[in-house]
Structures are given as C-alpha cells and as structure tokens.
Write a protein that holds these residues in place. Structure first.
Motif, PDB file in Angstrom:
ATOM      1  N   LYS A 275       0.617  -1.121  -0.308  1.00  0.00           N
ATOM      2  CA  LYS A 275       0.173  -0.021   0.373  1.00  0.00           C
ATOM      3  C   LYS A 275       0.815   1.468  -0.036  1.00  0.00           C
ATOM      4  CE  LYS A 275      -4.186  -1.838   2.234  1.00  0.00           C
ATOM      5  NZ  LYS A 275      -4.664  -2.197   3.428  1.00  0.00           N
ATOM      6  N   ILE A 276       1.415   1.586   0.754  1.00  0.00           N
ATOM      7  CA  ILE A 276       2.692   2.198   0.499  1.00  0.00           C
ATOM      8  C   ILE A 276       3.546   3.103  -0.691  1.00  0.00           C
ATOM      9  CG2 ILE A 276       4.749   3.427   1.723  1.00  0.00           C
ATOM     10  CD1 ILE A 276       4.397   1.929   4.705  1.00  0.00           C
ATOM     11  N   ARG A 277       3.863   1.322  -0.970  1.00  0.00           N
ATOM     12  CA  ARG A 277       4.825   1.367  -1.869  1.00  0.00           C
ATOM     13  C   ARG A 277       3.508   1.974  -3.412  1.00  0.00           C
ATOM     14  NH1 ARG A 277       9.432  -0.811  -3.155  1.00  0.00           N
ATOM     15  NH2 ARG A 277      10.277  -2.424  -1.562  1.00  0.00           N
ATOM     16  N   GLU A 278       2.795   1.397  -3.543  1.00  0.00           N
ATOM     17  CA  GLU A 278       1.283   2.287  -4.787  1.00  0.00           C
ATOM     18  C   GLU A 278       1.332   3.584  -4.050  1.00  0.00           C
ATOM     19  OE1 GLU A 278      -1.280  -0.239  -3.579  1.00  0.00           O
ATOM     20  OE2 GLU A 278      -0.983  -2.259  -4.701  1.00  0.00           O
ATOM     21  N   ILE A 279       0.800   4.086  -3.175  1.00  0.00           N
ATOM     22  CA  ILE A 279       1.142   5.502  -2.190  1.00  0.00           C
ATOM     23  C   ILE A 279       1.754   6.257  -2.897  1.00  0.00           C
ATOM     24  CG2 ILE A 279       0.778   6.945  -0.880  1.00  0.00           C
ATOM     25  CD1 ILE A 279      -1.034   4.745   0.927  1.00  0.00           C
ATOM     26  N   ILE A 280       2.946   6.014  -2.947  1.00  0.00           N
ATOM     27  CA  ILE A 280       3.956   6.378  -2.844  1.00  0.00           C
ATOM     28  C   ILE A 280       5.087   6.785  -4.613  1.00  0.00           C
ATOM     29  CG2 ILE A 280       7.286   6.801  -2.954  1.00  0.00           C
ATOM     30  CD1 ILE A 280       6.927   5.638  -0.701  1.00  0.00           C
ATOM     31  N   LEU A 281       4.165   5.804  -5.916  1.00  0.00           N
ATOM     32  CA  LEU A 281       3.837   5.304  -6.851  1.00  0.00           C
ATOM     33  C   LEU A 281       3.105   6.526  -7.706  1.00  0.00           C
ATOM     34  CD1 LEU A 281       5.323   4.546  -9.356  1.00  0.00           C
ATOM     35  CD2 LEU A 281       3.641   2.694  -8.919  1.00  0.00           C
TER      36      LEU A 281
END
Length: 310
Positions: A275-281
């Motif tokens: 989720k954090i990776r997706e948000i940053i992306l």
C-alpha cells in the motif's frame, strides 16, 4: 574593512530586514537604501538591482554555512556520527537565521535563482551531506540505499518543510526535531539484523515439533508416522511432544493453525508495504503528469502566507 565593503554590508543587512518583513516582491530598492543610509541611486553602485541583492544574501549565507559545517565535522569519525552533527547543524542554521531562511525559501520561486552563483553555493552545501551519505554507504553503515542524492533530498526536503512552518506559519521552532529527523533517517538505512527473532524456549520447541510433524506426515502419511519419530526429528523427548499436544491427531490439526498463522502474518505485513509503495508511486506519477501544477505548488505556493491560511 574598506568603506565600499561596509556599504555593501549595510545594504545587505537592510535588505535582509526588508525582504523578511515585506517579501521580495513587495520590497523596494528605496526602502533598502533608506535602511542602509543611502539614496536609492547609491544601491546601484554596489549591486545591479534588487534580485542581485537577494542572490548575494543567499550566496554569502550558504558559503559561510558550508565553511561552518565543515568546521563542525572536523575530527568526527564515522558517517553516522557525521550525519547526526550535520542534521543538527542544518536545523540549527534554519532555526537561528529565521529571516535569512525565509528569504532563501522565497527565492526558489524565481527561475533565475537556478542560474545564479547562489544556487551553485546551495549545491556545494548540499554536496557535504551527499558526501557523508556516500561514505556511509561505502562503509556499510547505511544499507539498502542506491542513491545518495535521494537520501540527501529526503533529509533537506524534510527540514525545508519544517522550516516553512517555522517561518510562514509562525510555529515555534525546536531543535528536538533534528534528533527526530536523524532517527527517522537511521531507521530507514540501518542494516537489517541477521539474527532471527528469538522465540521463547517453549515456543521454539513447539515450532520444531510442528515442523517435524509436517515433514513426516507429508513423507510417510499420518498413520505411518509415529510420535517417537516426530520427537527424534524435533530433537526432543517423546514425552515433551505430549506436553504440547495431547495426541497425534491433535498435533495434525495444530499444523494449519501454525502454518496459516505464518501466512496471515506475512500477507498482512506485505499488504501494508504494498500500500505504501502504491501511494508513493501514485504521488510521483501525479506530480510527473501535472508538471505545471507542481511548478506552481512548489515554487509559488509553499512559501506563500495566504496559501497557508487558505
């Protein structure tokens, strides 16, 4: 000090006050000249104009800051210790020189800043931080970091964000935040422990028994695997197995509880990371796709008081 140097110094000191109070756009050369005890035309003997004064203030401050930071780092060994001192120094400089920092933050709204000597001075100052991070990566203190520049920008950008609150929103400044920033950084780059998470002796034995039973049941089948074999494979006494499981069937049905529990924990942990990776992306994609908006937000609105009150 020569008379011309005194005049230039007076002009710069006056400009710092006027720029900090009124902002660069609303400040006038006449006001700066008056504060320096000169006529408006006297300014142009020493500076080409208001923008030249602005960039000179920033350049002088950054050259001095670079020299002072190097003095603070002299004699300190190890990248981690150097970084702690550098972060403290950076926050201290922002905290003490509130007027100058306000001017520096505002100057980034002006495209010509990025072609000035002041910007070169800024890059040299930031380069000191980059060199410390490179040292930490090469000595193995900072791990999992492929780009020293991104780590540097994380640090300096975080301090910039805090400094905007100090100067634009008039929130109290505190050097305690320097330690918080340092901890945040180190928690992200410290080497992962190679030691496994230690279980209690009781839990560790139970895990060995479960793993042994899983292996033998899969190999020989439930009926042909004995509790004695499971105990031997787990390196415990047969009686110990019965301390944990009342019988072989109880041991069998306990296997999915253990194994699916591990799976659930892994899925849950990875889900948060995903989720954090997706948000940053998505954030990076948004700013990349909306470059005009990004320019307005970063260069024109971040240091605008009316924006922060809106």
């Amino acid at each position: 000090m020569k008379e011309s140097e005194k005049k230039k110094s007076s002009i710069l000191e006056s400009a710092i006050k006027v720029f900090a109070e009124k902002g660069f756009a609303d400040a006038t050369v006449s006001e700066i000249a008056k504060g320096a005890g000169l006529g408006a035309s006297g300014i142009y003997i020493y500076f080409k104009g208001k923008e030249n004064i602005l960039f000179t203030i920033i350049e002088n401050f950054l050259i001095e800051s670079s020299s002072d930071l190097k003095d603070h780092l002299e004699g300190i060994r190890g990248a981690e210790n150097k970084l702690r001192k550098a972060i403290w120094f950076h926050c201290k400089a922002y905290s003490v020189n509130k007027k100058k920092i306000k001017i520096i933050l505002e100057s980034r709204s002006y495209p010509r800043f990025y072609n000035s000597d002041a910007y070169i001075a800024l890059k040299k100052y930031a380069g000191i931080i980059t060199d410390i991070i490179r040292e930490g990566i090469s000595e193995g203190t900072f791990c999992g970091a492929s780009s020293p520049m991104i780590l540097r920008d994380m640090l300096l950008g975080t301090v910039d964000h805090i400094a905007i609150n100090w100067s634009v929103r008039d929130t109290p400044n505190s050097l305690e935040q320097a330690e918080m920033i340092y901890d945040m950084f180190m928690n992200s780059v410290r080497p992962l422990s190679k030691e496994k998470n230690f279980l209690s002796k009781k839990d560790e034995k139970r895990k060995r028994i479960i793993n042994s039973a899983t292996s033998l049941f899969a190999e020989k089948g439930f009926n042909d695997a004995s509790m004695l074999e499971i105990a031997k494979k787990a390196d415990v006494a047969e009686g110990t197995v019965y301390e944990y499981f009342s019988n072989k069937e109880n041991l069998l049905v306990s296997i999915p509880v253990e194994k699916l529990g591990q799976l659930y924990n892994n899925i849950s942990e990875n889900a948060y990371e995903r989720k954090i990776r997706e948000i940053i992306l998505k954030i990076f994609q948004f700013y990349n796709n909306e470059k005009n908006y990004s320019t307005i937000l970063v260069l024109m609105l971040r240091t605008n008081k009316k924006f922060h009150k809106s």
